[in-house]
Scaffold this motif. Structure first.
Motif, mmCIF file in Angstrom:
data_model
loop_
_atom_site.group_PDB
_atom_site.id
_atom_site.type_symbol
_atom_site.label_atom_id
_atom_site.label_comp_id
_atom_site.label_asym_id
_atom_site.label_seq_id
_atom_site.Cartn_x
_atom_site.Cartn_y
_atom_site.Cartn_z
ATOM 1 N N ARG A 1 5.489 63.440 98.285
ATOM 2 C CA ARG A 1 5.729 64.535 99.239
ATOM 3 C C ARG A 1 6.182 65.792 98.501
ATOM 4 N NH1 ARG A 1 10.420 65.187 103.417
ATOM 5 N NH2 ARG A 1 9.716 67.062 104.445
ATOM 6 N N PHE A 2 7.109 65.625 97.546
ATOM 7 C CA PHE A 2 7.580 66.762 96.772
ATOM 8 C C PHE A 2 6.419 67.412 96.027
ATOM 9 C CE2 PHE A 2 8.931 68.963 93.036
ATOM 10 C CZ PHE A 2 9.977 69.739 93.500
ATOM 11 N N ARG A 3 5.639 66.591 95.370
ATOM 12 C CA ARG A 3 4.518 67.107 94.569
ATOM 13 C C ARG A 3 3.521 67.867 95.443
ATOM 14 N NH1 ARG A 3 1.682 63.629 89.832
ATOM 15 N NH2 ARG A 3 1.428 65.427 88.489
ATOM 16 N N GLN A 4 3.250 67.336 96.629
ATOM 17 C CA GLN A 4 2.326 67.992 97.550
ATOM 18 C C GLN A 4 2.891 69.335 98.018
ATOM 19 O OE1 GLN A 4 1.605 65.864 101.216
ATOM 20 N NE2 GLN A 4 -0.230 67.021 101.648
ATOM 21 N N GLU B 1 14.075 73.397 101.092
ATOM 22 C CA GLU B 1 13.333 72.231 101.592
ATOM 23 C C GLU B 1 12.860 71.350 100.434
ATOM 24 O OE1 GLU B 1 10.203 73.729 104.112
ATOM 25 O OE2 GLU B 1 11.649 74.664 105.464
ATOM 26 N N GLN B 2 12.380 71.990 99.372
ATOM 27 C CA GLN B 2 11.955 71.225 98.192
ATOM 28 C C GLN B 2 13.141 70.468 97.596
ATOM 29 O OE1 GLN B 2 10.241 74.218 95.656
ATOM 30 N NE2 GLN B 2 8.231 74.060 96.591
ATOM 31 N N GLU B 3 14.301 71.102 97.558
ATOM 32 C CA GLU B 3 15.486 70.453 96.998
ATOM 33 C C GLU B 3 15.897 69.239 97.825
ATOM 34 O OE1 GLU B 3 18.780 69.769 94.419
ATOM 35 O OE2 GLU B 3 16.745 70.559 94.211
ATOM 36 N N GLU B 4 15.789 69.316 99.126
ATOM 37 C CA GLU B 4 16.111 68.172 99.980
ATOM 38 C C GLU B 4 15.183 66.995 99.680
ATOM 39 O OE1 GLU B 4 18.732 67.638 102.054
ATOM 40 O OE2 GLU B 4 19.428 69.519 101.169
#
Length: 144
Positions: free
Chosen positions: A45-48, A19-22
């Protein structure tokens, strides 16, 4: 959540990483078309998501790993250093990306400007891959 009950910790962690990679790929895609607003949304969003993941690992995984290693009478310092060290390196990378993204966005940078800074953004993928491999091959298998 029901679907996660039958998975190992390694499998759950892999899903989180996927999910993080997406999100990271969405971020890079926005950068490539110079969509600074979308890039910012994706990066935030990624950072969160990453921050929540780190907090969970440090609150639950690390203590469980320490307990397991103590029962096995194995030194835990090495594992603490690996996991927490990775998190520190990733946080530094995210800070560098945040600063670079802000500068590029504020200057309405061109593709050429982005190309000069591209390694800053791509490096995150390499660091994450190294971290994920360590978790998948070493840390989480101890806990399953």
């Amino acid at each position: 959540m029901e679907a996660l009950r039958n998975l190992t910790l390694c499998e759950v962690n892999r899903r989180i990483h996927d999910e993080q990679e997406e999100i990271r790929l969405d971020f890079l895609s926005a950068l490539l078309v110079l969509d600074w607003a979308q890039a910012r949304l994706c990066f935030d969003r990624f950072r969160q998501e990453f921050s929540l993941h780190v907090k969970r690992e440090e609150a639950h995984v690390l203590p469980s790993l320490r307990t397991l290693l103590e029962k096995r009478e194995e030194p835990r310092e090495k594992w603490d250093a690996h996991l927490q060290g990775d998190h520190v390196i990733l946080q530094r990378s995210l800070t560098r990306i945040d600063d670079t993204l802000r500068a590029l966005s504020e200057s309405r940078a061109s593709h050429r400007d982005l190309a000069r800074e591209l390694d800053t953004f791509v490096q995150l993928g390499r660091v994450l891959e190294h971290h994920h491999q360590r978790e998948d091959r070493v840390i989480y298998p101890h806990l399953d």
